[in-house]
Design a protein around this motif. Sequence first.
Motif, PDB file in Angstrom:
ATOM      1  N   ASP A   1       2.632  18.927  -3.804  1.00  0.00           N
ATOM      2  CA  ASP A   1       3.061  18.012  -3.523  1.00  0.00           C
ATOM      3  C   ASP A   1       2.731  16.944  -1.872  1.00  0.00           C
ATOM      4  N   ASP A   2       2.426  18.156  -1.526  1.00  0.00           N
ATOM      5  CA  ASP A   2       1.564  17.170  -0.070  1.00  0.00           C
ATOM      6  C   ASP A   2       0.337  16.577  -0.203  1.00  0.00           C
ATOM      7  N   GLY A   3      -0.020  16.882  -1.002  1.00  0.00           N
ATOM      8  CA  GLY A   3      -2.061  16.566  -1.297  1.00  0.00           C
ATOM      9  C   GLY A   3      -2.576  17.225  -1.293  1.00  0.00           C
ATOM     10  N   MET A   4      -2.143  18.931  -1.806  1.00  0.00           N
ATOM     11  CA  MET A   4      -3.676  20.076  -2.309  1.00  0.00           C
ATOM     12  C   MET A   4      -3.733  20.442  -3.571  1.00  0.00           C
ATOM     13  N   GLU A  18      -9.527  12.823   0.379  1.00  0.00           N
ATOM     14  CA  GLU A  18      -8.732  12.610   1.676  1.00  0.00           C
ATOM     15  C   GLU A  18      -9.064  11.115   2.318  1.00  0.00           C
ATOM     16  N   ARG A  19     -10.549  10.571   1.270  1.00  0.00           N
ATOM     17  CA  ARG A  19     -10.590   9.246   1.834  1.00  0.00           C
ATOM     18  C   ARG A  19     -11.601   8.540   0.625  1.00  0.00           C
ATOM     19  N   ALA A  20     -12.010   7.017   0.773  1.00  0.00           N
ATOM     20  CA  ALA A  20     -11.852   6.649  -0.029  1.00  0.00           C
ATOM     21  C   ALA A  20     -13.335   6.751  -0.590  1.00  0.00           C
ATOM     22  N   GLY A  55       1.021  -1.454   0.510  1.00  0.00           N
ATOM     23  CA  GLY A  55       0.128  -0.088  -0.301  1.00  0.00           C
ATOM     24  C   GLY A  55       0.705   1.082   0.261  1.00  0.00           C
ATOM     25  N   VAL A  56       0.074   2.358  -0.177  1.00  0.00           N
ATOM     26  CA  VAL A  56       1.239   3.356  -0.160  1.00  0.00           C
ATOM     27  C   VAL A  56       1.644   4.078   1.603  1.00  0.00           C
ATOM     28  N   GLY A  57       0.934   3.626   2.669  1.00  0.00           N
ATOM     29  CA  GLY A  57       0.495   4.248   3.710  1.00  0.00           C
ATOM     30  C   GLY A  57      -0.282   4.479   4.816  1.00  0.00           C
ATOM     31  N   ALA A  58      -0.962   4.052   5.786  1.00  0.00           N
ATOM     32  CA  ALA A  58      -1.598   4.295   6.984  1.00  0.00           C
ATOM     33  C   ALA A  58      -1.857   5.907   6.503  1.00  0.00           C
ATOM     34  N   ASN A  59      -2.698   6.209   6.172  1.00  0.00           N
ATOM     35  CA  ASN A  59      -3.417   7.534   6.307  1.00  0.00           C
ATOM     36  C   ASN A  59      -2.994   8.520   5.341  1.00  0.00           C
ATOM     37  N   ASN A  60      -2.052   8.411   4.096  1.00  0.00           N
ATOM     38  CA  ASN A  60      -1.625   8.644   2.936  1.00  0.00           C
ATOM     39  C   ASN A  60      -2.363   9.134   1.849  1.00  0.00           C
ATOM     40  N   PHE A  61      -3.647   8.480   1.790  1.00  0.00           N
ATOM     41  CA  PHE A  61      -5.156   7.940   0.785  1.00  0.00           C
ATOM     42  C   PHE A  61      -4.679   9.654   0.106  1.00  0.00           C
ATOM     43  N   GLY A  62      -5.124  10.065   0.877  1.00  0.00           N
ATOM     44  CA  GLY A  62      -5.119  11.750   0.583  1.00  0.00           C
ATOM     45  C   GLY A  62      -4.030  11.968  -0.600  1.00  0.00           C
ATOM     46  N   VAL A  63      -2.637  11.868  -0.360  1.00  0.00           N
ATOM     47  CA  VAL A  63      -1.952  12.492  -0.714  1.00  0.00           C
ATOM     48  C   VAL A  63      -1.088  11.867  -1.749  1.00  0.00           C
ATOM     49  N   SER A  64      -1.913   9.807  -1.951  1.00  0.00           N
ATOM     50  CA  SER A  64      -1.320   9.564  -3.554  1.00  0.00           C
ATOM     51  C   SER A  64      -2.332   9.223  -4.431  1.00  0.00           C
ATOM     52  N   PHE A  65      -3.847  10.922  -3.739  1.00  0.00           N
ATOM     53  CA  PHE A  65      -4.713  10.011  -4.787  1.00  0.00           C
ATOM     54  C   PHE A  65      -4.632  10.688  -5.991  1.00  0.00           C
ATOM     55  N   ASN A  66      -4.156  11.626  -6.698  1.00  0.00           N
ATOM     56  CA  ASN A  66      -3.889  11.599  -7.638  1.00  0.00           C
ATOM     57  C   ASN A  66      -3.343  11.296  -8.261  1.00  0.00           C
ATOM     58  N   ALA A  67      -2.214  10.585  -7.751  1.00  0.00           N
ATOM     59  CA  ALA A  67      -1.081   9.649  -8.827  1.00  0.00           C
ATOM     60  C   ALA A  67      -2.281   8.485  -9.391  1.00  0.00           C
ATOM     61  N   ALA A  68      -2.973   7.892  -8.279  1.00  0.00           N
ATOM     62  CA  ALA A  68      -4.016   7.120  -8.515  1.00  0.00           C
ATOM     63  C   ALA A  68      -4.480   7.141  -9.222  1.00  0.00           C
TER      64      ALA A  68
END
Length: 657
Positions: free
Chosen positions: A534-537, A343-345, A307-320
Amino acid sequence: MSKGRLVTTIDLVAPPLVAVSLLATLFPVSRPSMAALHPWKIELLVSTVLLIFAALILWNRPDANLRKVKRSNSYIWVSLFFVLFLLWNAASVIWAYSPYSVLHHSFVWLSYLFFFLLALLYFERSRSISIVTSTFIWLCILIGSICLIDYISVPDFEILEGTLRRRYAKYAELLGTILPVVWMAAVYTRRKTGFLMITGVGAMGWLVVMLSLSKGAFIAGVAGFIVMAAGCFLFSHRAFRARIMTSFGVWLFLTIFVQATFSLFSPVPATADYISGAADTTRETSMMRVFTWNVSKQMFEDNWITGVGANNFGVSFNAARRSYREKYPDDKTIEYGEDYVVERAHNEPLQVAAELGIVGILLFTIPFLLIAFWTLRTFKNNHFRLSPMLWACIGGVSSFAVSSSVSSFSFRAVQNGVVFFLVLAIAVHELIKAMISIEIAEIRLPRQLTLHWAALAVFVILLIQTAFFSSRGAAEYLAIAAATKSDHEEAIKTYDLAFKLDPNYPSLMIHSAWRSELYGDSPAAVHKMRRSIDDGMGVPTTYSTLAKYQTNAGLPDDAEQTLIEAIHIFPRSVFLRTRLAVLLQISGKFTEAEVQLDAAANIDSRQAAGWYNLIQKGSLAAFLEAQTNKNAALPADLVPLSIVREYLDDTEKESGR
């Protein structure tokens, strides 16, 4: 204070204290215009409550009675897998982009585990679950009172509809989890007056679920009540059936009455109207969920082992999101939530899988499967009978499971996770009581000195956890202070200090970048806005702003690349393609600009024409042209609307239009 008096005091003080802590976000407090990426208020209060409990345990060392506890192999395995899941959470700090998000999530799950184990130990000592049911009753009373006051005093529901729905939706999930237990507590009450009073409290809580207008919470709550009533009526002791069916009848009447009344006679729509589509013909929230689920599945496919890391969903969403768009180029789904930071699925198991991979989702699922197997085995061994309270817990857990499949809150809202694990603790307690003697035995905990050191270790961990959440709160209040400072240098220093306290607060960089740009430091603004993205915004608004800062800093090629990067993530964003086309025209790249304008027009020609007029000519000219040219959208009809304000004429900005 004697130990007996201390326990009595805890029984009286703990329920309202925990209830108020879990409802903290309902009380008005100062907050910055852009809040922290992860919430901290309830987390801090919950951590403080646990810290107080740990201090009391240290002060009153466990006696011999507490050192003897019941156990079963099932209970041990359930606890073990919860601990393993927590450890895997924490281990993801190694590969996650944001280690602070991992720490946040790990501390939250540590709180859940502490509440679960503390509740079980307390039940074993007191032989009663009243402290938890009292907490649930306090929750219903407090949130019910606040909700009714809000609805009675609201001046115009249509204007405040979104605010009310956001305010109570997360608590509707909490209520759906605890209400079966509250209604069953009324059934267990011997006196008729107690039965009526607690049933009334439960009815108030269910009314809040319906007034929250949350489709998922309402459907989940209905499922939970039906599971509880059917299980009790068919597979429980007959002595309870009369009261259980009376309670179910009251609940059914209240549900039908409120839905019919609000649907037919009130300006406030019923939850059923949202489910049927009568109050939400666009179905945009539902479509947004489907799109988010698709991207979440892509995130899991791209990172399926760890996975991308706990609670890292939001910061990884754009890459996905980019990966999904590249994999399915023919997907014509519009860019739902262009100006929304995802931020959440909206599906807890799917988010766990995306964040922690196949290992994490297995560790997450196994303890619940073990409890389900344990319940089925107990059901069979007890001649297909379970206690009514256990059926209430099954109903509450079922409600939470249904809601978690469509909700963005679930375990991500700490108040929901706390009450879920308290309900789970009641269920385990009921299972232990129902087990035959051959399956259960007493074990003696380690000697008193060992328990004392264990309690001290827990106290230290909770102290660190409380300090962690406190630093996040301090960062948010520094953000408030920075926004009010007129001195530029002082404001920048305050933002920098806040960011040191909470490095996982990217919106701080947006405000700090705006300050730098305002005072002519465009290179600094570029650096800060890039860090924020880069940090999720990373949304079209922030990409567009970064391109503006880069242009002002004399970096037109970088500005073009920024918008191209954004289009790879949001390929069906009419705004981004039009924005890039205008920038290309300014640079004399007319052929490339024409390609982008054609692509935007193929997606939505009216939106493309409207955005081009707004960016090139200003809001007044765009408005006047749209009056005569029906092929161009009005500025007020452009999507996303939040970006339109950036292009308003100065007079309109000043008037607030």
